[in-house]
Design a protein around this motif. Structure first.
Motif, PDB file in Angstrom:
ATOM      1  N   ASP A  68       0.493  -3.534  -5.079  1.00 22.89           N
ATOM      2  CA  ASP A  68       1.154  -3.763  -6.089  1.00 22.89           C
ATOM      3  C   ASP A  68       1.021  -3.884  -7.267  1.00 22.89           C
ATOM      4  O   ASP A  68       1.481  -4.625  -8.459  1.00 22.89           O
ATOM      5  CB  ASP A  68       1.404  -5.475  -5.643  1.00 22.89           C
ATOM      6  CG  ASP A  68       2.139  -6.080  -4.330  1.00 22.89           C
ATOM      7  OD1 ASP A  68       2.509  -5.106  -3.618  1.00 22.89           O
ATOM      8  OD2 ASP A  68       1.170  -6.651  -3.578  1.00 22.89           O
ATOM      9  N   ILE A  69      -0.497  -3.253  -7.475  1.00 19.71           N
ATOM     10  CA  ILE A  69      -0.700  -3.177  -8.595  1.00 19.71           C
ATOM     11  C   ILE A  69      -0.709  -1.891  -9.729  1.00 19.71           C
ATOM     12  O   ILE A  69      -1.269  -1.580 -10.822  1.00 19.71           O
ATOM     13  CB  ILE A  69      -1.331  -4.349  -9.443  1.00 19.71           C
ATOM     14  CG1 ILE A  69      -2.881  -4.043  -8.535  1.00 19.71           C
ATOM     15  CG2 ILE A  69      -1.061  -5.320  -8.783  1.00 19.71           C
ATOM     16  CD1 ILE A  69      -3.781  -3.877  -9.252  1.00 19.71           C
ATOM     17  N   PHE A  70      -0.929  -0.327  -8.755  1.00 15.71           N
ATOM     18  CA  PHE A  70      -0.906   0.700  -8.917  1.00 15.71           C
ATOM     19  C   PHE A  70       0.099   1.699 -10.358  1.00 15.71           C
ATOM     20  O   PHE A  70       0.791   1.143 -10.212  1.00 15.71           O
ATOM     21  CB  PHE A  70      -1.584   1.377  -7.538  1.00 15.71           C
ATOM     22  CG  PHE A  70      -0.241   1.778  -7.255  1.00 15.71           C
ATOM     23  CD1 PHE A  70       0.095   2.716  -7.921  1.00 15.71           C
ATOM     24  CD2 PHE A  70       0.078   1.614  -5.946  1.00 15.71           C
ATOM     25  CE1 PHE A  70       1.366   3.582  -6.957  1.00 15.71           C
ATOM     26  CE2 PHE A  70       0.624   2.091  -5.983  1.00 15.71           C
ATOM     27  CZ  PHE A  70       1.855   2.816  -6.001  1.00 15.71           C
ATOM     28  N   HIS A  71      -0.873   2.170 -11.035  1.00 14.85           N
ATOM     29  CA  HIS A  71      -0.084   3.168 -11.681  1.00 14.85           C
ATOM     30  C   HIS A  71       0.414   4.605 -10.956  1.00 14.85           C
ATOM     31  O   HIS A  71      -0.942   4.847 -10.592  1.00 14.85           O
ATOM     32  CB  HIS A  71      -0.664   3.299 -12.981  1.00 14.85           C
ATOM     33  CG  HIS A  71      -1.338   2.544 -14.095  1.00 14.85           C
ATOM     34  ND1 HIS A  71      -0.355   1.862 -14.889  1.00 14.85           N
ATOM     35  CD2 HIS A  71      -2.248   1.211 -13.955  1.00 14.85           C
ATOM     36  CE1 HIS A  71      -0.600   1.083 -15.018  1.00 14.85           C
ATOM     37  NE2 HIS A  71      -1.734   0.940 -15.260  1.00 14.85           N
ATOM     38  N   SER A  72       1.686   4.738 -10.306  1.00 14.36           N
ATOM     39  CA  SER A  72       1.929   5.437 -10.334  1.00 14.36           C
ATOM     40  C   SER A  72       1.747   7.368 -10.839  1.00 14.36           C
ATOM     41  O   SER A  72       1.630   8.203 -10.124  1.00 14.36           O
ATOM     42  CB  SER A  72       3.441   5.540  -9.754  1.00 14.36           C
ATOM     43  OG  SER A  72       4.480   5.566 -10.873  1.00 14.36           O
ATOM     44  N   LYS A  73       1.554   7.194 -12.174  1.00 12.86           N
ATOM     45  CA  LYS A  73       1.634   8.426 -12.861  1.00 12.86           C
ATOM     46  C   LYS A  73      -0.140   7.857 -12.756  1.00 12.86           C
ATOM     47  O   LYS A  73      -0.726   7.743 -14.044  1.00 12.86           O
ATOM     48  CB  LYS A  73       1.771   8.032 -13.748  1.00 12.86           C
ATOM     49  CG  LYS A  73       1.890   9.173 -15.046  1.00 12.86           C
ATOM     50  CD  LYS A  73       2.622   9.264 -15.963  1.00 12.86           C
ATOM     51  CE  LYS A  73       2.017  11.250 -16.924  1.00 12.86           C
ATOM     52  NZ  LYS A  73       2.375  10.743 -17.962  1.00 12.86           N
ATOM     53  N   ALA A 162     -12.680   3.512 -12.214  1.00 14.13           N
ATOM     54  CA  ALA A 162     -11.434   2.944 -11.465  1.00 14.13           C
ATOM     55  C   ALA A 162     -11.333   3.251 -10.022  1.00 14.13           C
ATOM     56  O   ALA A 162     -12.629   4.299  -9.328  1.00 14.13           O
ATOM     57  CB  ALA A 162     -10.916   4.526 -12.243  1.00 14.13           C
ATOM     58  N   VAL A 163     -10.102   3.516  -9.444  1.00 12.54           N
ATOM     59  CA  VAL A 163      -9.810   3.295  -7.641  1.00 12.54           C
ATOM     60  C   VAL A 163      -8.858   4.207  -7.541  1.00 12.54           C
ATOM     61  O   VAL A 163      -7.210   3.608  -7.744  1.00 12.54           O
ATOM     62  CB  VAL A 163     -10.205   1.981  -6.623  1.00 12.54           C
ATOM     63  CG1 VAL A 163      -9.692   2.124  -5.534  1.00 12.54           C
ATOM     64  CG2 VAL A 163     -11.624   1.368  -7.728  1.00 12.54           C
ATOM     65  N   LEU A 164      -8.900   5.258  -6.779  1.00 15.45           N
ATOM     66  CA  LEU A 164      -7.277   6.126  -6.612  1.00 15.45           C
ATOM     67  C   LEU A 164      -7.090   4.858  -4.813  1.00 15.45           C
ATOM     68  O   LEU A 164      -7.482   4.830  -4.579  1.00 15.45           O
ATOM     69  CB  LEU A 164      -7.701   7.906  -6.467  1.00 15.45           C
ATOM     70  CG  LEU A 164      -8.770   7.837  -7.883  1.00 15.45           C
ATOM     71  CD1 LEU A 164      -8.415   9.697  -6.734  1.00 15.45           C
ATOM     72  CD2 LEU A 164      -7.711   8.155  -8.513  1.00 15.45           C
ATOM     73  N   VAL A 165      -5.130   5.017  -5.337  1.00 15.80           N
ATOM     74  CA  VAL A 165      -4.899   4.871  -4.400  1.00 15.80           C
ATOM     75  C   VAL A 165      -4.427   5.875  -3.557  1.00 15.80           C
ATOM     76  O   VAL A 165      -3.400   6.371  -4.512  1.00 15.80           O
ATOM     77  CB  VAL A 165      -3.453   3.524  -5.066  1.00 15.80           C
ATOM     78  CG1 VAL A 165      -3.387   3.572  -3.675  1.00 15.80           C
ATOM     79  CG2 VAL A 165      -4.086   1.971  -5.228  1.00 15.80           C
ATOM     80  N   THR A 166      -4.657   6.167  -1.992  1.00 12.85           N
ATOM     81  CA  THR A 166      -3.833   6.767  -1.647  1.00 12.85           C
ATOM     82  C   THR A 166      -2.690   6.767  -0.395  1.00 12.85           C
ATOM     83  O   THR A 166      -3.296   5.095   0.259  1.00 12.85           O
ATOM     84  CB  THR A 166      -4.876   8.295  -0.747  1.00 12.85           C
ATOM     85  OG1 THR A 166      -5.634   6.775   0.363  1.00 12.85           O
ATOM     86  CG2 THR A 166      -5.792   7.975  -1.735  1.00 12.85           C
ATOM     87  N   ARG A 167      -2.183   7.485   0.232  1.00 14.83           N
ATOM     88  CA  ARG A 167      -1.553   7.381   1.252  1.00 14.83           C
ATOM     89  C   ARG A 167      -1.467   8.269   1.259  1.00 14.83           C
ATOM     90  O   ARG A 167      -0.991   9.536   0.930  1.00 14.83           O
ATOM     91  CB  ARG A 167       0.556   7.401   0.514  1.00 14.83           C
ATOM     92  CG  ARG A 167       1.420   6.963   1.800  1.00 14.83           C
ATOM     93  CD  ARG A 167       2.338   6.786   2.004  1.00 14.83           C
ATOM     94  NE  ARG A 167       3.420   6.073   0.761  1.00 14.83           N
ATOM     95  CZ  ARG A 167       4.110   6.640  -0.234  1.00 14.83           C
ATOM     96  NH1 ARG A 167       4.951   7.715  -0.543  1.00 14.83           N
ATOM     97  NH2 ARG A 167       4.235   5.363  -1.163  1.00 14.83           N
ATOM     98  N   LYS A 168      -1.558   8.904   3.544  1.00 12.72           N
ATOM     99  CA  LYS A 168      -1.598   9.702   3.835  1.00 12.72           C
ATOM    100  C   LYS A 168      -2.490  10.710   3.572  1.00 12.72           C
ATOM    101  O   LYS A 168      -2.340  12.082   3.329  1.00 12.72           O
ATOM    102  CB  LYS A 168      -0.419  10.469   4.493  1.00 12.72           C
ATOM    103  CG  LYS A 168       0.111   8.925   5.424  1.00 12.72           C
ATOM    104  CD  LYS A 168       1.884   9.831   5.557  1.00 12.72           C
ATOM    105  CE  LYS A 168       3.132   9.174   6.777  1.00 12.72           C
ATOM    106  NZ  LYS A 168       4.065   9.604   6.742  1.00 12.72           N
ATOM    107  N   VAL A 171      -2.951  10.732  -3.111  1.00 12.03           N
ATOM    108  CA  VAL A 171      -3.483  10.173  -3.812  1.00 12.03           C
ATOM    109  C   VAL A 171      -1.814   9.976  -4.874  1.00 12.03           C
ATOM    110  O   VAL A 171      -0.983  10.798  -5.442  1.00 12.03           O
ATOM    111  CB  VAL A 171      -3.867  10.639  -5.610  1.00 12.03           C
ATOM    112  CG1 VAL A 171      -4.029   9.737  -6.634  1.00 12.03           C
ATOM    113  CG2 VAL A 171      -5.538  11.164  -5.064  1.00 12.03           C
ATOM    114  N   THR A 172      -1.815   8.591  -4.820  1.00 11.78           N
ATOM    115  CA  THR A 172      -0.017   8.503  -4.862  1.00 11.78           C
ATOM    116  C   THR A 172      -0.530   7.078  -6.485  1.00 11.78           C
ATOM    117  O   THR A 172       0.442   6.688  -6.738  1.00 11.78           O
ATOM    118  CB  THR A 172       0.613   7.247  -4.040  1.00 11.78           C
ATOM    119  OG1 THR A 172      -0.297   6.218  -3.288  1.00 11.78           O
ATOM    120  CG2 THR A 172       0.529   7.847  -2.931  1.00 11.78           C
ATOM    121  N   GLY A 173      -1.500   6.779  -6.900  1.00 10.72           N
ATOM    122  CA  GLY A 173      -1.747   5.526  -7.975  1.00 10.72           C
ATOM    123  C   GLY A 173      -3.218   6.027  -8.155  1.00 10.72           C
ATOM    124  O   GLY A 173      -4.544   6.415  -7.017  1.00 10.72           O
TER     125      GLY A 173
END
Length: 184
Positions: A68-73, A162-168, A171-173
């Motif tokens: 809901d809040i991450f930056h995708s770039k 910072a925290v990195l957001v991942t999918r499978k 890194v997605t955000g």
């Protein structure tokens, strides 16, 4: 150990539930919830646990998630890049920390603090410009799945910039302390 019974009314109101709605979710009568809240009865441990479990599940569902809040770039540098490239990226983007990649895998991080520490250590910034990022990089930022609740991310940001957001595994955000402050 369960919270105090006084917490039921507070948490119910935060969730915008009336007594009847909570009662239906728990499988008890509205009057039962009213009697607990007015301290006219002292429910059994099992009923109390059931009420708090229901409230907790609702809170968890309504809590914002990383997605809901991450930056995708995600702006980062490669481990083989010279430090001059890292500083250039920081200056151009205004970011004070960057993830370090090896292909698509995160292997570390580099921050303004790390670079300033290196300048103090070496003394000559010109000597640092050609040094590879992986020679001075810090540990990688923590990684969470896109559905991680913000409470988890907030805890991680107490120890990491910072925290990195991942999918499978990819890194997605990215989420920074500044992003968390924006949602207040």
């Amino acid at each position: 150990m369960l919270p105090l019974l006084d917490e039921i009314v507070r948490r119910r109101k935060i969730l915008s539930l009336n007594q009847k709605e909570l009662a239906e979710l728990v499988g008890v009568s509205q009057s039962f919830i009213a009697k607990i809240e007015t301290k006219k009865i002292n429910p059994s441990y099992m009923k109390t646990k059931e009420i708090f479990d229901t409230l907790e599940n609702l809170e968890r569902k309504r809590e914002k998630k990383a997605k809901d809040i991450f930056h995708s770039k995600v702006v980062g540098v490669d481990r083989d890049d010279p430090l001059s490239r890292a500083t250039k990226v920081m200056n151009e983007t205004g970011y004070s920390q960057l993830p370090v990649f090896s292909e698509k895998r995160v292997v570390g991080s580099v921050s303004e603090k790390t670079l300033l520490d290196q300048i103090m250590k070496v003394g000559d910034p010109a000597k640092l410009s050609k040094v590879a990022v992986d020679e001075v990089m810090d540990q990688a930022f923590p990684q969470v799945d896109e559905i991680a609740p913000l409470s988890v991310i907030s805890s991680l940001l107490q120890y990491s910039p910072a925290v990195l957001v991942t999918r499978k595994g990819l890194v997605t955000g990215i989420i920074t302390k500044a992003d968390m402050l924006k949602i207040i």
